[in-house]
Design a protein around this motif. Sequence first.
Motif, short mmCIF file in Angstrom:
data_model
loop_
_atom_site.label_atom_id
_atom_site.label_comp_id
_atom_site.label_asym_id
_atom_site.label_seq_id
_atom_site.Cartn_x
_atom_site.Cartn_y
_atom_site.Cartn_z
N VAL A 1 4.63 -0.82 3.72
CA VAL A 1 3.49 -1.01 4.62
C VAL A 1 2.37 -1.66 3.82
O VAL A 1 1.97 -1.12 2.79
N GLN A 2 1.90 -2.83 4.27
CA GLN A 2 0.78 -3.49 3.59
C GLN A 2 -0.53 -2.99 4.17
O GLN A 2 -0.59 -2.55 5.31
N ARG A 3 -1.58 -3.14 3.37
CA ARG A 3 -2.91 -2.74 3.85
C ARG A 3 -3.28 -3.50 5.13
O ARG A 3 -3.06 -4.71 5.22
N GLY A 4 -3.79 -2.77 6.10
CA GLY A 4 -4.24 -3.41 7.33
C GLY A 4 -3.13 -3.68 8.33
O GLY A 4 -3.38 -4.13 9.44
N GLN A 5 -1.90 -3.41 7.92
CA GLN A 5 -0.77 -3.65 8.81
C GLN A 5 -0.56 -2.48 9.77
O GLN A 5 -0.93 -1.35 9.45
N CYS A 6 0.08 -2.77 10.89
CA CYS A 6 0.63 -1.70 11.70
C CYS A 6 2.14 -1.84 11.68
O CYS A 6 2.68 -2.83 12.17
N THR B 1 -4.80 0.90 8.51
CA THR B 1 -3.38 0.76 8.23
C THR B 1 -2.64 1.87 8.97
O THR B 1 -3.05 3.03 8.90
N LYS C 1 -6.21 -0.51 15.03
CA LYS C 1 -5.58 -1.58 14.27
C LYS C 1 -6.57 -2.71 14.08
O LYS C 1 -6.72 -3.24 12.97
N MET D 1 0.83 -1.20 0.00
CA MET D 1 0.00 0.00 0.00
C MET D 1 0.87 1.27 0.00
O MET D 1 0.69 2.15 -0.82
N GLN E 1 -6.91 6.33 4.40
CA GLN E 1 -6.52 4.97 4.08
C GLN E 1 -5.40 4.52 5.01
O GLN E 1 -5.30 3.35 5.35
N ILE E 2 -4.53 5.48 5.32
CA ILE E 2 -3.40 5.17 6.20
C ILE E 2 -3.23 6.29 7.21
O ILE E 2 -3.44 7.47 6.88
#
Lengths: 234, 298, 345
Positions: free
Chosen positions: A24-29, A185, A180, A1, A153-154
């Motif tokens: 950083v991937q989507r949904g990651q912290c 994200t 999270k 992402m 989105q982030i």
Amino acid sequence: MLELTHLKVFHGPIEAVHGISITVQRGQCVSLLGPNGAGKTSTISAIAGIADYQGSIRFQGADLAAISVEDRQRAGIALAPEGRRIFSNLTVKENLLIGAATRHDRRAVRSDINHWFESFPVLGERRDQSAGTLSGGEQQMLTIARALMSKPQILLLDEPSLGLAPLICQQVFRLIKELKSSGMTILLVEQNVRDALDLADYVYLLNSGHISNEGDHNVFGNDANLMAELTGIH
Amino acid sequence: MDYAIQQILNALSFGAEYALLALGLAIVFSIMGLVNFAHGEIIAAGGYSMFAISALLTGNPWVVIVGALIVAVLTSVLLERLAFRPVRYADPATGLLTAFGVSMILQNLFLLLVSPRPIAVTNLYFLNWPIEIGSVQISTLQIFETVSTAVAITVLVLFLRMSSFGIAMRAASLDFEMVRLMGIKANRVVAVAFAVSGLLAGLACIFIMARRGSVDPTFGFNPVLKAFVACVVGGFGSLGGAVLGGFLLGAIEVGMLVVLPQSYGGMKEAFVFGIVALILVWRPNGILSPPVEKGDKL
Amino acid sequence: MSSLTPGSGFRPALTGALILSVVLVAIGVLVELYGQRYQIRMVYAAYVNLLVVLGLQVFMGNANITNLSHSAFMGIGAYVAAICVTPVKIKAISLPDAPWGLNTFALDPISSAVIAVVITALLALLVGLIITRLTGIGATIVSLAILVIVHSIFLHYTDIFKGKQAFFGIPRVFTLNSILVVTVIAVFVARLFRESRWGVQLRASADDEVGARAMGVDVFRVRLVAWVTGSIFLATAGICYAYFLGTISARPFYFTHVFLTVAMLILGGMRTVTGAVLGTVLISFGLEGIRFLETGPDVAGIKLPEMLGLSGIALGVIIVATMALRPSGIMGNTEVEQLFRRRRT
């Protein structure tokens, strides 16, 4: 992402970050850890568009090089900056309204604001007071809430625990954890290693402008030397 | 008693004019730290447009008034685009000198393209006739001036408090970068600030014109010099301060006219500016701004 | 502390001042040998402005505080000298109502000049006590207020200053040679001041006021020293002006002159003495060309229209363009001798 490649960040003539790569991937912290002056805030400023950089920053596949600060936010990047930077003379409610300045669904904005006031009654009680009268922890909550008002989105979180008492700190991290688990994200910059490690799916360790180590939190948690390096406790 | 009321009304109408102009300066300064000395030339542009409209189109005073307001707004926005955008993030001294440069260019353009001599515009005299209330003789212009300043300030306050763009502008005066980080376009915020500033200048232009009846290249210079001073006295960047400073300056000026003997009349300016300098010594950042801390005093 | 140029010290400063002086003297001598009267007048005027710009550089350039009152101090110097030096017979006609017996004495030009400098410096000291405590816009506004106050006194205190009329009958004791000597001295003083302890401390405080204070710099004091030193330059410029023209009036000591000299300083670059000299020379000669166009001359057989205001537009454009493209002026932080050294390495 979000993908940073060979990123160099400048403060005037000085290069503060020397070519780092972060994903950083989507949904990651993802956590960016490191001591003072490591270049964490510079990195996050470059993503938000308020620092000069070389190398590439790609967000959802698109290069951000020619994108202005304003349009980055409109594209879905929200920053809760270091030092909070709330608008101290504006009321709590006005601060949240400004966070939603790019949205046009007024009714939804109003209900989002009410939602924040319900989950943080302290903010609700003081909705018409100027934000400068809030305590440090309350201001931090407001900063995060303000950033989230744009439905990003982030979320870029820069040192949310800075200068807060331990108890308040826990409250802030509880909020981040909730975010999270709701699927947000997050790119989290922290000095508070233990909590940040706890939250993060993936960790980058930044030292004098270089990435000195990276991995998921299990790797870090088991490496005693690394913990020592991070926390400064030997 | 009548004399006192008359002087108070004088002070109010002087003050109203300064407040309008000071507010225009303050709104731009609060957002981008620019001391726009070319504000006076925006007023002059309004004045010349009155002449142009009545010479070329129609003498209808309402058309002339609306036209002048539009020209003032456009001039203000245009100046930002052409001259002030390159120095938007520079320090105040750079901005101030740029504004001086712009002011010089415009003054001399008026001189070159129109005339160095005053040009008469008499359409607005109808705003200015003497009336008697009780035993006090006043001019309608003073009433118009005071009332429309009050209306303008009220509308401005409502805009800044109630509309979301107004809130963004207030936020921008605190932390411009943070406002951009909220996705609000810097160019729009600045353009609106200049437009509002131009509108206020246009409003002031109407009253100055109704009183003086002619426009020349340095038409706006002295009023803006005063407005500038009013801003500083009130506290630069504070909108409330600008209004306060404007009315205070009006009061000081009328006070000087009352107190000073006739033979010293010409020295009024010297005394007014002297008082202003003293106020600044007492409070270097103006009356309505808190004392600034430059780190710890050592 | 970015403004502390490397290698600054007294020896390079003397070299730099010497180079500038040679150029200035060369221009002066050339004009004297080959120039016509109006050209001599023009160069003289340019050198008077150079004195003003140098005085401006000493305070504004080193302290980085925009000052707009300088023309007023120049005016004070000019009027004081004029009042002292003008013969009693003339003053009896021109200043019949002068108070304090000002029209009953006359001094020689040198004592008059000394008195003018001392009085200007004392007034500057008084004003300086206020202005050095302010920074940024506050200081600029107070300087503006001073300009307006002084001008309004010149205009309306007619018993001494004759208001809108000219003050005439001042002995014309100065020639181009005299001002050449004065400007050369001024260039050296300005340059030595810049590299002196005061100059260095002042430039440090301009970059970082709190930091400089932490290092033990008495910021108010160094500002005051620079302010008063600058005023001596300004008084000298006023005296030179009066001693050459023989008549003065209030008008030349107001906004037009303020902007002209500020434009000179910022075009060249206010942080250096070289910048002050360069800006003055460029604008003085450039404006002369434009003034020629203003009068509507015949060029290649075509009669151009009269274009009043052209020089004002040009000055404005110079200011705006410099601020937009190169806010630190042509020279930036570089003094002339550093140009040579850089080329060598």
